[in-house]
Design an enzyme around this catalytic site. Structure first.
Site, PDB file in Angstrom:
ATOM      1  N   GLU A 286      -1.172   2.324   4.428  1.00 28.55           N
ATOM      2  CA  GLU A 286      -2.633   2.222   4.453  1.00 28.55           C
ATOM      3  C   GLU A 286      -3.226   2.877   5.687  1.00 28.55           C
ATOM      4  OE1 GLU A 286      -4.000  -1.656   1.810  1.00 28.55           O
ATOM      5  OE2 GLU A 286      -4.387  -1.663   3.947  1.00 28.55           O
ATOM      6  N   HIS A 307      24.102   2.028  -3.537  1.00 27.96           N
ATOM      7  CA  HIS A 307      24.629   2.158  -4.894  1.00 27.96           C
ATOM      8  C   HIS A 307      23.521   2.396  -5.914  1.00 27.96           C
ATOM      9  CE1 HIS A 307      28.735   0.927  -3.715  1.00 27.96           C
ATOM     10  NE2 HIS A 307      28.053   0.441  -2.696  1.00 27.96           N
ATOM     11  N   LYS A 421     -10.693  -1.326  -7.372  1.00 29.01           N
ATOM     12  CA  LYS A 421     -11.481  -2.565  -7.480  1.00 29.01           C
ATOM     13  C   LYS A 421     -12.778  -2.297  -8.230  1.00 29.01           C
ATOM     14  CE  LYS A 421     -10.198  -4.599  -3.031  1.00 29.01           C
ATOM     15  NZ  LYS A 421     -10.714  -4.983  -1.733  1.00 29.01           N
TER      16      LYS A 421
END
Ligand code: PA5
Length: 444
Positions: A286, A307, A421
């Site tokens: 951010e 792995h 949003k």
């Protein structure tokens, strides 16, 4: 020394003069931070927080934590992003990923309001049946949808359990000092409140009440955490790259980025660091990812992920570098048993400590990845204590700010978080978003 940057595995990729060339820029960025005249200068409160914090509130946090420990079996933190990642990271790093199932005299701690998953919330509601529950709603803005919805749900639960008056003893709010819906609501309802300081952004807020209350509930010394952060603050005052590993880390990242290493992988060799990796990803993602630039932060836990992602790191696209965090002292000890028949051929390991094997896996991997063209920065942390973790947190916060300024972005805003949003509100029919909704529907 609490934290040391070991650059042995990055040296083949960066010449000494590259650090010298960038030192003047570091000096300028350091002055911008200390004199508070750079972009985002309203959000630099975290820099002095470890010594300059509200002592009266700090005492109230300890009192509230003691009350929660006494009154409840289950403590639920409702927050998202910077409002939960830090506390969860610290609790898991210092206690365990399996904190809730450990033998302990502190409440189980769950995190909700950090997603919109009905399955997750239903599961948690079920877990609360027959238990004493308290909640801590955390939102700096006081308007974030995820924790606000979760608050409705868990407030109902608490009011059903204890009645409206009784629920007051089980609800703790951490939000802005005076603004926002949550603050208004808390004042009207008479809930105890704690403050997210104006000048501390969400992802830099773990050492405020945002992180400290849940951490204290888990029985971790918040004094030691703050003292560790304060020690880092003192140690990283001098901007000289020869003396300041925090800035050296920031600069190493930026030099590598300019050479095309656009993805950084934070590596840990212990499961307890999983959520710490998540906290770090938010902090750097951010802070740096804007204006079409920034290092993409990712993370792994080795040897598990050797792995799965190990193959890509060793031989895939060469745009990667790794930052390995390793804890030097006090690792958990477990001796590998001997087998007189040696059927599995593992007797060369008999009597060896698993911690030594883990560290040897790290050494082998460092050489392999470096030889594969992946620079590795190694950060050696002295031990797994609250003091050292506080130190590491401050180290990453300060280096993140330095990196952001060297990149030329404002590390303290997050304009991109708003886009989803607004679309979500529009599509859900929130008043005031009608035009946006129409525009989105036209594109469906
Ligand atoms: O770092 C940030 O500022 C964000 O990630 C916020 O922490 C997150 O969006 C939650 O915001 P709030 O605490 O206002 O609910």
């Amino acid at each position: 020394m609490i934290l040391k940057m070991n650059d042995k595995f990055v040296k083949p990729f960066i010449a000494d003069h590259e650090y010298e060339n960038i030192q003047p820029m570091v000096n300028v960025a350091d002055r911008m931070l200390r004199e508070q005249n750079g972009p985002g200068n309203d959000y630099l409160g975290w820099m002095t927080l470890p010594s300059d914090y509200d002592k009266e509130e700090f005492a109230r946090i300890k009192d509230a934590a003691a009350k929660i420990q006494k009154n409840c079996d289950v403590f639920i933190v409702l927050g998202i992003g910077g409002s939960y990642l830090g506390s969860r990271a610290v609790i898991e790093f210092l206690k365990s990923q399996r904190y809730n199932v450990l033998k302990k005299d502190t409440p189980d701690i769950y995190f909700s309001g950090c997603n919109i998953s009905p399955a997750d919330m239903n599961e948690l509601l079920e877990l609360c049946e027959g238990k004493d529950v308290s909640i801590n709603v955390i939102s700096k803005s006081g308007t974030t949808t995820e924790p606000a919805v979760a608050f409705r749900v868990f407030r109902n639960l608490l009011e059903e359990k204890y009645g409206v008056d009784g629920a007051r003893d089980h609800i703790f709010i951490t939000t802005d000092r005076s603004r926002g819906t949550l603050k208004q609501f808390a004042d009207q309802a008479g809930y105890e409140t704690f403050v997210v300081p104006d000048d501390v952004g969400g992802r830099f807020s773990v050492l405020t009440a945002v992180g400290l209350l849940p951490i204290a509930v888990a029985g971790i010394s918040i004094d030691e955490l703050m003292q560790g952060a304060d020690a880092a603050r003192g140690d990283y005052i001098n901007p000289s790259l020869a003396k300041n590993d925090c800035y050296r880390y920031a600069v190493t990242r930026i030099i590598l980025y300019r050479k095309g290493k656009s993805t950084e992988i934070l590596v840990n060799y212990e499961n307890y660091a999983t959520m710490f990796n998540e906290w770090w990803k938010q902090l750097y993602g951010e802070s740096e990812g804007k204006d079409n630039r920034g290092i993409y932060p990712s993370s792994v836990i080795f040897s598990t992920d050797l792995h799965s992602l190990g193959q890509y790191i060793q031989e895939g696209r060469r745009n990667l570098f790794e930052t390995v965090v390793t804890v030097n002292e006090g690792g958990s000890s477990l001796l590998i048993p001997d087998d007189p028949h040696n059927i599995d051929g593992l007797n060369f390991l008999s009597g060896m400590d698993l911690d030594y094997v883990n560290k040897t896996a790290m050494q082998g991997t460092l050489f392999a990845h470096m030889d594969g063209g992946v620079p590795n920065i190694v950060l050696e942390l002295k031990d797994r204590t609250a003091f050292s973790l506080g130190y590491l947190i401050y180290f990453f916060e300060l280096s993140c700010a330095m990196s952001g300024y060297l990149l030329g972005v404002n590390p303290f805003n997050q304009p991109g978080v708003e886009s989803y949003k607004k679309n979500m509100f529009a599509l859900l029919g929130k008043p005031g978003y009608e035009d946006r909704r129409a525009a989105l529907e036209a594109r469906m």
